[in-house]
Scaffold this active site. Structure first.
Site, mmCIF file in Angstrom:
data_model
loop_
_atom_site.group_PDB
_atom_site.id
_atom_site.type_symbol
_atom_site.label_atom_id
_atom_site.label_comp_id
_atom_site.label_asym_id
_atom_site.label_seq_id
_atom_site.Cartn_x
_atom_site.Cartn_y
_atom_site.Cartn_z
ATOM 1 N N ARG A 8 -6.866 1.555 -3.599
ATOM 2 C CA ARG A 8 -7.549 0.772 -4.712
ATOM 3 C C ARG A 8 -8.711 -0.172 -3.766
ATOM 4 O O ARG A 8 -9.501 -0.612 -4.439
ATOM 5 C CB ARG A 8 -6.847 -0.127 -5.195
ATOM 6 C CG ARG A 8 -5.759 -1.027 -4.411
ATOM 7 C CD ARG A 8 -4.475 -1.291 -5.061
ATOM 8 N NE ARG A 8 -4.655 -2.113 -6.533
ATOM 9 C CZ ARG A 8 -5.221 -2.962 -7.253
ATOM 10 N NH1 ARG A 8 -5.954 -3.574 -6.259
ATOM 11 N NH2 ARG A 8 -5.557 -3.354 -8.176
ATOM 12 N N ASP B 279 -8.078 -9.786 -6.515
ATOM 13 C CA ASP B 279 -6.598 -9.494 -6.388
ATOM 14 C C ASP B 279 -6.171 -10.723 -5.351
ATOM 15 O O ASP B 279 -6.794 -11.333 -4.467
ATOM 16 C CB ASP B 279 -6.588 -8.289 -5.630
ATOM 17 C CG ASP B 279 -6.473 -7.183 -6.283
ATOM 18 O OD1 ASP B 279 -5.665 -7.675 -7.578
ATOM 19 O OD2 ASP B 279 -6.416 -5.923 -6.021
ATOM 20 N N GLU C 191 17.986 9.773 10.311
ATOM 21 C CA GLU C 191 18.001 8.600 11.427
ATOM 22 C C GLU C 191 16.532 8.286 11.790
ATOM 23 O O GLU C 191 16.332 7.380 12.641
ATOM 24 C CB GLU C 191 18.799 8.695 12.610
ATOM 25 C CG GLU C 191 20.295 8.854 12.239
ATOM 26 C CD GLU C 191 20.879 7.463 11.214
ATOM 27 O OE1 GLU C 191 20.650 6.363 11.935
ATOM 28 O OE2 GLU C 191 21.333 7.827 10.363
ATOM 29 N N PRO D 31 10.771 1.722 10.103
ATOM 30 C CA PRO D 31 11.116 0.385 10.150
ATOM 31 C C PRO D 31 10.758 -0.434 11.397
ATOM 32 O O PRO D 31 10.620 -1.504 11.766
ATOM 33 C CB PRO D 31 12.716 0.220 10.203
ATOM 34 C CG PRO D 31 12.902 1.747 9.802
ATOM 35 C CD PRO D 31 12.078 2.515 10.017
HETATM 36 C C1 JD8 Z 1 11.017 6.071 7.526
HETATM 37 C C2 JD8 Z 1 14.326 7.606 7.768
HETATM 38 C C3 JD8 Z 1 15.965 5.818 7.177
HETATM 39 C C4 JD8 Z 1 15.926 4.129 9.147
HETATM 40 C C5 JD8 Z 1 18.748 4.623 9.439
HETATM 41 C C6 JD8 Z 1 18.532 4.582 7.037
HETATM 42 C C7 JD8 Z 1 8.993 2.196 6.465
HETATM 43 N N1 JD8 Z 1 10.137 -0.545 5.653
HETATM 44 C C8 JD8 Z 1 10.906 0.559 5.950
HETATM 45 N N2 JD8 Z 1 12.288 0.569 5.896
HETATM 46 N N3 JD8 Z 1 12.730 1.534 6.033
HETATM 47 C C9 JD8 Z 1 11.694 2.555 6.325
HETATM 48 C C10 JD8 Z 1 11.934 3.782 6.588
HETATM 49 C C11 JD8 Z 1 13.186 4.273 6.830
HETATM 50 C C12 JD8 Z 1 13.437 5.464 7.087
HETATM 51 C C13 JD8 Z 1 12.301 6.458 7.635
HETATM 52 C C14 JD8 Z 1 10.963 4.891 7.189
HETATM 53 C C15 JD8 Z 1 13.089 7.671 7.995
HETATM 54 N N4 JD8 Z 1 14.573 6.165 7.400
HETATM 55 C C16 JD8 Z 1 16.440 5.338 8.494
HETATM 56 C C17 JD8 Z 1 16.557 3.695 10.623
HETATM 57 C C18 JD8 Z 1 17.911 3.580 10.296
HETATM 58 N N5 JD8 Z 1 17.883 4.815 8.380
HETATM 59 C C19 JD8 Z 1 10.499 1.764 6.478
HETATM 60 N N6 JD8 Z 1 7.926 2.423 6.696
#
Ligand code: JD8
Length: 246
Positions: free
Chosen positions: A154, A169, A116, A89
């Site tokens: 793609r 697209d 996490e 994120p």
């Molecule tokens: C990788 C663990 C979960 C994230 C605590 C719940 C991408 N756009 C996106 N949203 N979420 C992700 C993502 C979430 C992930 C991981 C990607 C590894 N989590 C964790 C931090 C808070 N949890 C993503 N690309």
């Protein structure tokens, strides 16, 4: 184009890529996708990939060593990648422009975290970039990796059967798509717009441009300023604006 995806849930990736455009690209020899189970690079009896966070707090953190060993072995056996991507994120938001940039690379490694997230030293030492697919919380990086592989694949010539689809697209032009219809000509009392049945190709083309612009203006006005608009688009946009104002 070569992808290596590292995950503790390989079947999730295999299920996602086993059908459709990507699997066709693999069959045609245009894509090479390898999915790697991170536990292969663990050394303890329990095949541990996570541990408690230093400093305390809830949840677990992905250990650095298995991820580092995975990237080293992929380097040795599959060649040095052009990019090692961590999905998270905290990454830069994935867009069509980003897909196009990655599409120009030969070999991409994607690291999927869970819990996490990953020990920060993985980013520092092996990641070349960090990508997020959007502002919502997923449970791990797997879904995000599937999104990236699909969008990039793609763009590889030959992966999508009809090259015209890729060129047309919606985001390739920076606008939303126009409406689509197929048979029957009337369904539940709703008719297909006459212009699409008229056989006047120039009119059809103009109607599609117009409806694409109308929808973009209505739903995603933010896209208009960066869209690749031609002279005719600007005329149509003018018309649409004038009709809306009074
Ligand atoms: C990788 C663990 C979960 C994230 C605590 C719940 C991408 N756009 C996106 N949203 N979420 C992700 C993502 C979430 C992930 C991981 C990607 C590894 N989590 C964790 C931090 C808070 N949890 C993503 N690309």
């Amino acid at each position: 184009m070569k992808f290596d995806i590292v995950t503790i849930f390989p079947s999730m990736i295999e299920a996602g890529l086993g059908e459709g455009v990507v699997s066709r690209g693999v069959e045609r020899g245009l894509l090479n996708v390898a999915v790697h189970d991170l536990r292969r690079w663990t050394t303890d009896r329990h095949r541990t990939v996570d541990d408690v966070p230093y400093g305390g707090g809830p949840g677990m953190v992905m250990k650095a060593e298995p991820l580092m060993r995975a990237v080293s072995e992929i380097r040795e056996t599959r060649g040095t990648p052009d990019s090692v991507v961590v999905l998270s994120p905290q990454g830069r938001t994935f867009t069509q422009a980003e897909a196009e940039r990655l599409g120009r690379l030969e070999h991409i490694v994607l690291l999927c975290g869970r819990y996490e997230g990953m020990d920060e030293r993985v980013r520092d030492m092996v990641a070349t970039e960090e990508i997020s697919i959007g502002d919502y919380v997923l449970s791990g990086g797997e879904m995000a990796a599937l999104v990236v592989v699909d969008a990039v694949s793609r763009l590889v010539p030959g992966v999508v059967g009809d090259e015209r689809s890729v060129a047309e697209d919606s985001f390739a032009r920076g606008l939303l798509d126009h409406p689509h219809y197929t048979r029957p000509v009337e369904f539940a009392g709703r008719k297909v717009p006459d212009v699409l049945l008229s056989g006047h190709h120039a009119d059809v083309r103009r109607w599609r441009k117009r409806t694409a612009l109308e929808r973009t203006l209505e739903r995603r006005p933010d896209l208009i300023e960066h869209a690749a608009l031609d002279e005719e688009d600007r005329e149509l946009l003018d018309e649409i604006m004038k009709e809306r104002k009074p």
